[in-house]
Design an enzyme around this catalytic site. Sequence first.
Site, PDB file in Angstrom:
ATOM      1  N   ASN A 209       0.853  -1.195   0.000  1.00 49.36           N
ATOM      2  CA  ASN A 209       0.000   0.000   0.000  1.00 49.36           C
ATOM      3  C   ASN A 209       0.885   1.240   0.000  1.00 49.36           C
ATOM      4  O   ASN A 209       2.099   1.143   0.025  1.00 49.36           O
ATOM      5  CB  ASN A 209      -0.959  -0.035   1.203  1.00 49.36           C
ATOM      6  CG  ASN A 209      -0.197  -0.144   2.501  1.00 49.36           C
ATOM      7  OD1 ASN A 209       0.563   0.748   2.868  1.00 49.36           O
ATOM      8  ND2 ASN A 209      -0.370  -1.267   3.203  1.00 49.36           N
ATOM      9  N   ASP A 275      -4.413  -6.584   5.313  1.00 51.11           N
ATOM     10  CA  ASP A 275      -5.385  -7.473   5.971  1.00 51.11           C
ATOM     11  C   ASP A 275      -5.287  -8.895   5.418  1.00 51.11           C
ATOM     12  O   ASP A 275      -5.684  -9.846   6.083  1.00 51.11           O
ATOM     13  CB  ASP A 275      -6.801  -6.931   5.780  1.00 51.11           C
ATOM     14  CG  ASP A 275      -6.986  -5.633   6.561  1.00 51.11           C
ATOM     15  OD1 ASP A 275      -6.391  -5.529   7.649  1.00 51.11           O
ATOM     16  OD2 ASP A 275      -7.690  -4.732   6.074  1.00 51.11           O
ATOM     17  N   PRO A 302      -3.122 -12.133  10.489  1.00 48.11           N
ATOM     18  CA  PRO A 302      -3.558 -11.912  11.874  1.00 48.11           C
ATOM     19  C   PRO A 302      -3.793 -10.421  12.091  1.00 48.11           C
ATOM     20  O   PRO A 302      -3.127  -9.592  11.460  1.00 48.11           O
ATOM     21  CB  PRO A 302      -2.370 -12.396  12.703  1.00 48.11           C
ATOM     22  CG  PRO A 302      -1.203 -12.417  11.776  1.00 48.11           C
ATOM     23  CD  PRO A 302      -1.745 -12.643  10.398  1.00 48.11           C
ATOM     24  N   ILE A 304      -2.707  -7.941  14.119  1.00 48.22           N
ATOM     25  CA  ILE A 304      -1.586  -7.864  15.073  1.00 48.22           C
ATOM     26  C   ILE A 304      -1.976  -7.017  16.284  1.00 48.22           C
ATOM     27  O   ILE A 304      -1.765  -7.412  17.431  1.00 48.22           O
ATOM     28  CB  ILE A 304      -0.329  -7.265  14.405  1.00 48.22           C
ATOM     29  CG1 ILE A 304       0.015  -8.002  13.109  1.00 48.22           C
ATOM     30  CG2 ILE A 304       0.845  -7.267  15.370  1.00 48.22           C
ATOM     31  CD1 ILE A 304       1.167  -7.380  12.332  1.00 48.22           C
ATOM     32  N   LYS A 336     -13.628   1.030  15.827  1.00 46.10           N
ATOM     33  CA  LYS A 336     -12.351   0.305  15.770  1.00 46.10           C
ATOM     34  C   LYS A 336     -11.651   0.225  17.126  1.00 46.10           C
ATOM     35  O   LYS A 336     -11.102  -0.812  17.486  1.00 46.10           O
ATOM     36  CB  LYS A 336     -11.439   0.980  14.744  1.00 46.10           C
ATOM     37  CG  LYS A 336     -10.684   0.014  13.884  1.00 46.10           C
ATOM     38  CD  LYS A 336      -9.937   0.700  12.755  1.00 46.10           C
ATOM     39  CE  LYS A 336     -10.551   0.449  11.403  1.00 46.10           C
ATOM     40  NZ  LYS A 336      -9.783   1.006  10.294  1.00 46.10           N
ATOM     41  N   LYS A 340     -10.692  -3.349  18.594  1.00 41.97           N
ATOM     42  CA  LYS A 340      -9.284  -3.751  18.778  1.00 41.97           C
ATOM     43  C   LYS A 340      -8.899  -3.849  20.253  1.00 41.97           C
ATOM     44  O   LYS A 340      -7.996  -4.571  20.613  1.00 41.97           O
ATOM     45  CB  LYS A 340      -8.361  -2.739  18.104  1.00 41.97           C
ATOM     46  CG  LYS A 340      -8.678  -2.490  16.628  1.00 41.97           C
ATOM     47  CD  LYS A 340      -7.711  -3.184  15.731  1.00 41.97           C
ATOM     48  CE  LYS A 340      -8.044  -2.924  14.273  1.00 41.97           C
ATOM     49  NZ  LYS A 340      -7.220  -3.684  13.362  1.00 41.97           N
TER      50      LYS A 340
HETATM   51  N1  CTP Z   1      -3.573  -3.594  12.075  1.00 45.46           N
HETATM   52  C1  CTP Z   1      -2.934  -4.737  12.527  1.00 45.46           C
HETATM   53  N2  CTP Z   1      -3.064  -5.897  11.834  1.00 45.46           N
HETATM   54  C2  CTP Z   1      -3.842  -5.961  10.753  1.00 45.46           C
HETATM   55  C3  CTP Z   1      -4.498  -4.808  10.277  1.00 45.46           C
HETATM   56  C4  CTP Z   1      -4.337  -3.632  10.964  1.00 45.46           C
HETATM   57  O1  CTP Z   1      -2.235  -4.670  13.535  1.00 45.46           O
HETATM   58  N3  CTP Z   1      -3.954  -7.108  10.113  1.00 45.46           N
HETATM   59  C5  CTP Z   1      -3.434  -2.368  12.862  1.00 45.46           C
HETATM   60  C6  CTP Z   1      -2.795  -1.200  12.135  1.00 45.46           C
HETATM   61  O2  CTP Z   1      -1.411  -1.169  12.327  1.00 45.46           O
HETATM   62  C7  CTP Z   1      -3.468  -0.014  12.789  1.00 45.46           C
HETATM   63  C8  CTP Z   1      -4.835  -0.526  13.175  1.00 45.46           C
HETATM   64  O3  CTP Z   1      -4.729  -1.941  13.191  1.00 45.46           O
HETATM   65  O4  CTP Z   1      -2.818   0.370  13.967  1.00 45.46           O
HETATM   66  C9  CTP Z   1      -5.964  -0.161  12.261  1.00 45.46           C
HETATM   67  O5  CTP Z   1      -5.600  -0.418  10.923  1.00 45.46           O
HETATM   68  P1  CTP Z   1      -6.622  -0.096   9.750  1.00 45.46           P
HETATM   69  O6  CTP Z   1      -5.998  -0.470   8.468  1.00 45.46           O
HETATM   70  O7  CTP Z   1      -7.154   1.281   9.918  1.00 45.46           O
HETATM   71  O8  CTP Z   1      -7.832  -1.049  10.125  1.00 45.46           O
HETATM   72  P2  CTP Z   1      -8.137  -2.537   9.831  1.00 45.46           P
HETATM   73  O9  CTP Z   1      -8.168  -3.275  11.124  1.00 45.46           O
HETATM   74  O10 CTP Z   1      -7.237  -3.075   8.781  1.00 45.46           O
HETATM   75  O11 CTP Z   1      -9.652  -2.464   9.301  1.00 45.46           O
HETATM   76  P3  CTP Z   1     -10.190  -1.937   7.866  1.00 45.46           P
HETATM   77  O12 CTP Z   1      -9.114  -2.242   6.870  1.00 45.46           O
HETATM   78  O13 CTP Z   1     -11.418  -2.726   7.671  1.00 45.46           O
HETATM   79  O14 CTP Z   1     -10.454  -0.474   8.030  1.00 45.46           O
END
Ligand code: CTP
Length: 395
Positions: A209, A275, A302, A304, A336, A340
């Site tokens: 990304n 993701d 996962p 994380i 979120k 989380k």
């Molecule tokens: N994050 C993570 N592991 C993942 C995805 C995201 O640890 N597999 C963490 C990112 O580092 C960030 C937070 O979760 O601190 C939110 O990431 P974001 O991309 O905004 O959200 P997602 O959980 O990926 O949800 P979505 O893509 O549906 O918005």
Amino acid sequence: MSLQDKTVLIGITGGIAAYKICELIRKFQKAGVNTKIVCTPNALNFVTKLTLQNLSKNQVYVEEFDVKDWKPEHISLADEADVMLIAPATANTISKIANGIADNLLTSIACAFSKKMIIAPAMNCNMWNNQSVAENISKLKSRGVEFLEPDTGFLACGYTGKGRLCSIDKIYNTVLEFLEYSQKLAGKKVVVTSGGTIEEIDPVRYISNYSSGKMGFAIAKTAYNMGAEVVLITTKNFGAPFKIVNVKSAIQMQNALDDEFETSDIIIMAAAVADYRVKNYSAQKLKKTSDEELVLELVKNPDILQELCNKNQNKEKIIVGFCAESENLLENAKEKIIKKGCDYLIANDISRKDIGFSSEDNEVTILDKNGGMKHLDKNSKSIISRQILEYIIHE
Ligand code: CTP
């Protein structure tokens, strides 16, 4: 805070205000702060080496290659100092530092200096208004150098205007405030992630990304400046005076975090974690086929952040997430942070071109787990980093 073990490296350049620095050195001495002095050769036209040496009770450094040790002076002086102050700073020295020119001991140290730098300029008002000088100052400010703007008044060159060195009290207080600030995270270990994860498809292709990793890097650097032990786990290349662990995929990032988890006090997940990853990595380059379509199967990575929060049930650590959204920023962020389970979530609007990904600036809202919110106006990523860290340790 103990100032006894703090060292301020004072760079003096060739301006009439150089004599005022004698008073500043005395003030530091009284406060118990160690001062090391480095002068440009021109500075010694305005103040003597003997005076500076007596006041600082240390050797005064001027010449390069005046080596007394195996380690070059410009490296050891940079390493020893907690902060570098350049006062008075001429237009010439400022412009050289902004452009990486290292043609004397002072500018060589500045080039090798990766910690906090404070510059107090003093010059003729027309030089201060010169566009090149102004551009060089902006360049340095954008890299985190703090400028103490000159005062307006009667100048030694006969002009009246902006260019007088600001007051010695102002310089003294700014440095002392920084030394206090540099202790705020002393004894804490801060682990930061940054950059977009790289999910490989085959040896030549990957899914990733646009995340530049700059926000996480700025946070790591700020935490380091606040005295923390810092580990930056990143997919990007950065040079820094703290530990950097380079990773590619989300799985590698998670493994690296697991290694640091137990000993950490604060974890900040600024990375843009994919993701999904490719289900079947191909060890050989995928060849084009006669089919018009290619389907890549993905499997979930996962989460994380969520897993770290689950591991932090006794709430010993502060865990901070980032939230990148292109629409309904705050509504999504509120959901979120609950999902989380982190202590804070930094909500980031990635639809705006002037902030976020790749930009030098950011504008964010900090959400906390109790429903509190604080908006941080648009600012450089380094200032936003300071505001985030101060908020999470003081709230
Ligand atoms: N994050 C993570 N592991 C993942 C995805 C995201 O640890 N597999 C963490 C990112 O580092 C960030 C937070 O979760 O601190 C939110 O990431 P974001 O991309 O905004 O959200 P997602 O959980 O990926 O949800 P979505 O893509 O549906 O918005």
